[in-house]
Design a protein around this motif. Structure first.
Motif, PDB file in Angstrom:
ATOM      1  N   PRO A  56       0.727  -0.658   0.312  1.00 25.07           N
ATOM      2  CA  PRO A  56      -0.198  -0.177   0.538  1.00 25.07           C
ATOM      3  C   PRO A  56       0.430   1.592   0.182  1.00 25.07           C
ATOM      4  CG  PRO A  56       0.047  -0.290   1.669  1.00 25.07           C
ATOM      5  CD  PRO A  56       1.031  -1.892   1.577  1.00 25.07           C
ATOM      6  N   SER A  57       0.219   2.535  -0.708  1.00 24.56           N
ATOM      7  CA  SER A  57       0.732   3.271   0.014  1.00 24.56           C
ATOM      8  C   SER A  57       0.902   4.120   0.819  1.00 24.56           C
ATOM      9  CB  SER A  57       0.318   4.631  -1.370  1.00 24.56           C
ATOM     10  OG  SER A  57       0.939   5.903  -1.151  1.00 24.56           O
ATOM     11  N   ARG A  58       2.096   4.409   1.091  1.00 24.46           N
ATOM     12  CA  ARG A  58       2.103   5.010   2.995  1.00 24.46           C
ATOM     13  C   ARG A  58       1.017   6.053   3.546  1.00 24.46           C
ATOM     14  NH1 ARG A  58       7.236   7.660   5.837  1.00 24.46           N
ATOM     15  NH2 ARG A  58       7.466   5.360   5.712  1.00 24.46           N
ATOM     16  N   LYS A  59       0.378   6.605   2.594  1.00 26.25           N
ATOM     17  CA  LYS A  59      -0.785   7.457   3.028  1.00 26.25           C
ATOM     18  C   LYS A  59      -2.253   7.065   2.896  1.00 26.25           C
ATOM     19  CE  LYS A  59      -2.216  12.658   3.243  1.00 26.25           C
ATOM     20  NZ  LYS A  59      -1.494  13.824   2.614  1.00 26.25           N
ATOM     21  N   ASP A  60      -2.474   6.652   2.163  1.00 29.60           N
ATOM     22  CA  ASP A  60      -4.045   6.841   1.515  1.00 29.60           C
ATOM     23  C   ASP A  60      -4.377   5.734   1.239  1.00 29.60           C
ATOM     24  OD1 ASP A  60      -3.596   6.509  -1.088  1.00 29.60           O
ATOM     25  OD2 ASP A  60      -3.949   8.003  -2.022  1.00 29.60           O
ATOM     26  N   GLY A  61      -3.289   4.062   1.070  1.00 27.18           N
ATOM     27  CA  GLY A  61      -3.432   2.899   1.296  1.00 27.18           C
ATOM     28  C   GLY A  61      -3.654   2.143  -0.257  1.00 27.18           C
ATOM     29  N   ILE A  62      -3.551   3.587  -1.549  1.00 30.36           N
ATOM     30  CA  ILE A  62      -3.870   2.796  -2.516  1.00 30.36           C
ATOM     31  C   ILE A  62      -2.822   1.630  -2.425  1.00 30.36           C
ATOM     32  CG2 ILE A  62      -3.145   2.841  -5.321  1.00 30.36           C
ATOM     33  CD1 ILE A  62      -4.219   5.613  -4.381  1.00 30.36           C
ATOM     34  N   VAL A  63      -3.157   0.640  -3.767  1.00 35.88           N
ATOM     35  CA  VAL A  63      -2.332  -0.794  -3.900  1.00 35.88           C
ATOM     36  C   VAL A  63      -1.558  -0.865  -4.608  1.00 35.88           C
ATOM     37  CG1 VAL A  63      -2.522  -3.112  -4.830  1.00 35.88           C
ATOM     38  CG2 VAL A  63      -4.294  -1.932  -2.899  1.00 35.88           C
ATOM     39  N   SER A 127      -0.047  12.796  -9.634  1.00 34.51           N
ATOM     40  CA  SER A 127       0.076  14.039  -8.639  1.00 34.51           C
ATOM     41  C   SER A 127       1.238  15.067  -9.442  1.00 34.51           C
ATOM     42  CB  SER A 127      -0.002  14.042  -7.436  1.00 34.51           C
ATOM     43  OG  SER A 127       0.726  13.400  -6.877  1.00 34.51           O
ATOM     44  N   VAL A 128       2.272  14.036  -9.980  1.00 40.93           N
ATOM     45  CA  VAL A 128       3.761  14.858 -10.221  1.00 40.93           C
ATOM     46  C   VAL A 128       4.408  14.798  -9.400  1.00 40.93           C
ATOM     47  CG1 VAL A 128       4.581  16.204 -11.610  1.00 40.93           C
ATOM     48  CG2 VAL A 128       2.386  16.097 -12.150  1.00 40.93           C
ATOM     49  N   GLY A 129       4.236  14.226  -8.553  1.00 44.40           N
ATOM     50  CA  GLY A 129       4.478  14.073  -6.813  1.00 44.40           C
ATOM     51  C   GLY A 129       4.156  14.299  -5.770  1.00 44.40           C
ATOM     52  N   GLU A 130       3.712  15.121  -5.743  1.00 42.86           N
ATOM     53  CA  GLU A 130       2.732  14.986  -4.259  1.00 42.86           C
ATOM     54  C   GLU A 130       2.267  13.976  -3.570  1.00 42.86           C
ATOM     55  OE1 GLU A 130      -0.908  17.522  -2.475  1.00 42.86           O
ATOM     56  OE2 GLU A 130      -0.043  18.081  -4.230  1.00 42.86           O
ATOM     57  N   TYR A 131       1.730  13.521  -4.510  1.00 47.49           N
ATOM     58  CA  TYR A 131       1.347  11.602  -3.594  1.00 47.49           C
ATOM     59  C   TYR A 131       2.122  10.660  -3.656  1.00 47.49           C
ATOM     60  CZ  TYR A 131      -3.713  14.846  -3.068  1.00 47.49           C
ATOM     61  OH  TYR A 131      -4.413  15.287  -2.647  1.00 47.49           O
ATOM     62  N   GLU A 132       3.015  10.772  -5.241  1.00 47.85           N
ATOM     63  CA  GLU A 132       4.006   9.744  -5.310  1.00 47.85           C
ATOM     64  C   GLU A 132       4.788   9.926  -4.236  1.00 47.85           C
ATOM     65  OE1 GLU A 132       1.720  10.534  -9.200  1.00 47.85           O
ATOM     66  OE2 GLU A 132       2.885  12.293  -7.564  1.00 47.85           O
ATOM     67  N   LYS A 133       4.992  10.682  -3.700  1.00 47.42           N
ATOM     68  CA  LYS A 133       5.977  10.571  -2.417  1.00 47.42           C
ATOM     69  C   LYS A 133       5.365   9.225  -1.357  1.00 47.42           C
ATOM     70  CE  LYS A 133       5.476  13.811   0.340  1.00 47.42           C
ATOM     71  NZ  LYS A 133       5.394  14.617   1.469  1.00 47.42           N
ATOM     72  N   TYR A 134       4.256   9.953  -1.238  1.00 43.26           N
ATOM     73  CA  TYR A 134       4.008   8.316  -0.422  1.00 43.26           C
ATOM     74  C   TYR A 134       4.018   6.611  -0.577  1.00 43.26           C
ATOM     75  CZ  TYR A 134       2.190  12.865   2.155  1.00 43.26           C
ATOM     76  OH  TYR A 134       2.148  13.763   2.980  1.00 43.26           O
ATOM     77  N   ASP A 135       3.998   6.982  -2.461  1.00 46.52           N
ATOM     78  CA  ASP A 135       3.880   5.761  -3.133  1.00 46.52           C
ATOM     79  C   ASP A 135       5.390   5.312  -2.812  1.00 46.52           C
ATOM     80  OD1 ASP A 135       1.467   6.071  -4.223  1.00 46.52           O
ATOM     81  OD2 ASP A 135       2.052   6.622  -5.545  1.00 46.52           O
ATOM     82  N   LEU A 136       6.114   6.107  -2.720  1.00 45.83           N
ATOM     83  CA  LEU A 136       8.330   5.529  -2.903  1.00 45.83           C
ATOM     84  C   LEU A 136       8.085   5.227  -1.379  1.00 45.83           C
ATOM     85  CD1 LEU A 136       9.989   5.336  -3.589  1.00 45.83           C
ATOM     86  CD2 LEU A 136      10.551   7.710  -4.467  1.00 45.83           C
ATOM     87  N   THR A 162      10.960  12.676  -7.006  1.00 45.18           N
ATOM     88  CA  THR A 162       9.643  12.155  -5.530  1.00 45.18           C
ATOM     89  C   THR A 162      10.909  12.086  -4.933  1.00 45.18           C
ATOM     90  OG1 THR A 162       7.837  11.824  -7.219  1.00 45.18           O
ATOM     91  CG2 THR A 162       8.048  10.083  -5.483  1.00 45.18           C
ATOM     92  N   ALA A 163      12.471  10.779  -5.862  1.00 40.88           N
ATOM     93  CA  ALA A 163      12.770  10.042  -4.546  1.00 40.88           C
ATOM     94  C   ALA A 163      13.161  11.727  -3.537  1.00 40.88           C
ATOM     95  CB  ALA A 163      14.267   9.582  -5.586  1.00 40.88           C
ATOM     96  N   LEU A 164      14.176  12.282  -4.252  1.00 38.12           N
ATOM     97  CA  LEU A 164      14.406  13.565  -2.948  1.00 38.12           C
ATOM     98  C   LEU A 164      13.311  14.055  -1.950  1.00 38.12           C
ATOM     99  CD1 LEU A 164      15.681  15.884  -6.160  1.00 38.12           C
ATOM    100  CD2 LEU A 164      16.998  14.382  -4.698  1.00 38.12           C
ATOM    101  N   LEU A 165      12.065  13.934  -2.759  1.00 39.99           N
ATOM    102  CA  LEU A 165      10.917  14.525  -1.627  1.00 39.99           C
ATOM    103  C   LEU A 165      10.520  12.942  -0.975  1.00 39.99           C
ATOM    104  CD1 LEU A 165       7.876  15.796  -3.798  1.00 39.99           C
ATOM    105  CD2 LEU A 165       9.326  16.912  -2.600  1.00 39.99           C
ATOM    106  N   ALA A 166      10.867  11.853  -0.577  1.00 38.93           N
ATOM    107  CA  ALA A 166      10.608  11.112  -0.556  1.00 38.93           C
ATOM    108  C   ALA A 166      11.760  10.612   0.869  1.00 38.93           C
ATOM    109  CB  ALA A 166      10.611   9.609  -0.918  1.00 38.93           C
TER     110      ALA A 166
END
Length: 295
Positions: A56-63, A127-136, A162-166
């Motif tokens: 799951p993504s860390r924030k919203d649980g998307i698989v 989202s071009v990084g905003e939510y992808e951060k939580y995926d990573l 996204t890697a830098l944000l994570a």
């Protein structure tokens, strides 16, 4: 006659404004809801065995779905690949699989996965990084639970940012390799949106920028890698960026590198288009990546 002319002009202006708003809203929605690209290969096509994983993504649980590629001997750590905008884990324009093979043969475990709204993963918004951060961060959580050891990130374009944000939020990350990142999404879109929208800068760029938050819920100003790198140092980052990048100017990487030269490295290539350095400098690219991971 004069009143009729003024009325005609006002109607034409009103129609132009409405059309501009409609086009801007449609383009803003389309840019954040790109169609998923199906996977066309697997790691065994380059001779590397793999296992399918999901987490799951860390924030919203998307698989999210991906692969883990294990080296034959004891792993030196894990490298998580992060793909770019509208791509999937294969990142075929790099291409990522041959690079992953080199990393695995150098003794590292590799995790490749699809961000939300990409490949085989869930979700319908990019989202071009905003939510992808939580995926990573979700991928990092999977590695921490299943494959203990050093964790490194290797990202391309949006995935690099996204890697830098994570990494800024996750102290378990040791090294980051950022190939062709943008350093602030709001500033980048303000200056370069026509590259992606294929529309004139005025009036469409300001209109699209104004409509993206209310229409999609995305806030480009929050995708700020230029600020995030302050939370990464003194950990190591390798920036790779071509001076001839046709989509994201190399100065985006240069500005981040200059903030922490004691910890960060910058390999500025030439002659390559966006994330095209691996195609031109293949062997040197692989050697630099592996050498950086071993530091």
């Amino acid at each position: 006659m004069r009143k009729r002319t003024v009325r005609t002009v006002l109607i034409a202006l009103m129609a132009l404004i409405l059309v501009s708003l409609g086009v801007s809203g449609y383009v803003g929605w389309s840019l954040t809801h790109p169609a998923k690209k199906a996977l066309t290969a697997t790691p065994d096509s380059v001779g590397i065995p793999f296992k399918t994983i999901e987490f799951p993504s860390r924030k919203d649980g998307i698989v999210l779905k991906g692969w883990v590629l294990n080296p034959e001997s004891e792993s030196k750590g894990t490298v998580i690949f992060a793909h770019g905008y509208t791509k999937n884990r294969l990142q075929e324009d790099v291409p990522a699989l041959p690079l992953a093979k080199t990393v695995v043969l150098s003794g590292y475990r590799v995790v490749m996965f699809d961000f939300r709204n990409s490949g085989e993963s869930g979700g319908n918004l990019t989202s071009v990084g905003e939510y992808e951060k939580y995926d990573l961060l979700g991928a990092i959580d999977w590695v921490k639970a299943n494959a203990p050891g050093d964790i490194h990130l290797l990202g391309f374009s949006m995935g690099a940012t996204t890697a830098l944000l994570a990494a800024a939020e996750e102290p378990a990350v040791s090294h980051v390799i950022a190939d062709s990142p943008f350093n602030n999404l709001k500033n980048y879109l303000r200056d370069n949106l026509p590259v992606w929208s294929h529309l004139p800068d005025f009036p469409f760029t300001p209109l699209i920028m104004a409509m993206i938050p209310p229409v999609t819920g995305i806030h480009p100003e929050e995708v700020d890698a230029l600020a995030a790198v302050d939370s990464i140092a003194p950990r190591r980052v390798l920036f790779i960026h071509s001076s001839d990048d046709n989509k994201i100017p190399y100065t985006n990487s240069e500005m981040m590198w200059e903030k922490h030269k004691a910890s960060f490295e910058f390999w500025k290539t030439s002659g390559a288009l966006h994330i095209g350095s691996y195609k031109i400098y293949g062997k040197e690219y692989e050697e630099r990546v592996v050498a950086f991971l071993q530091k």
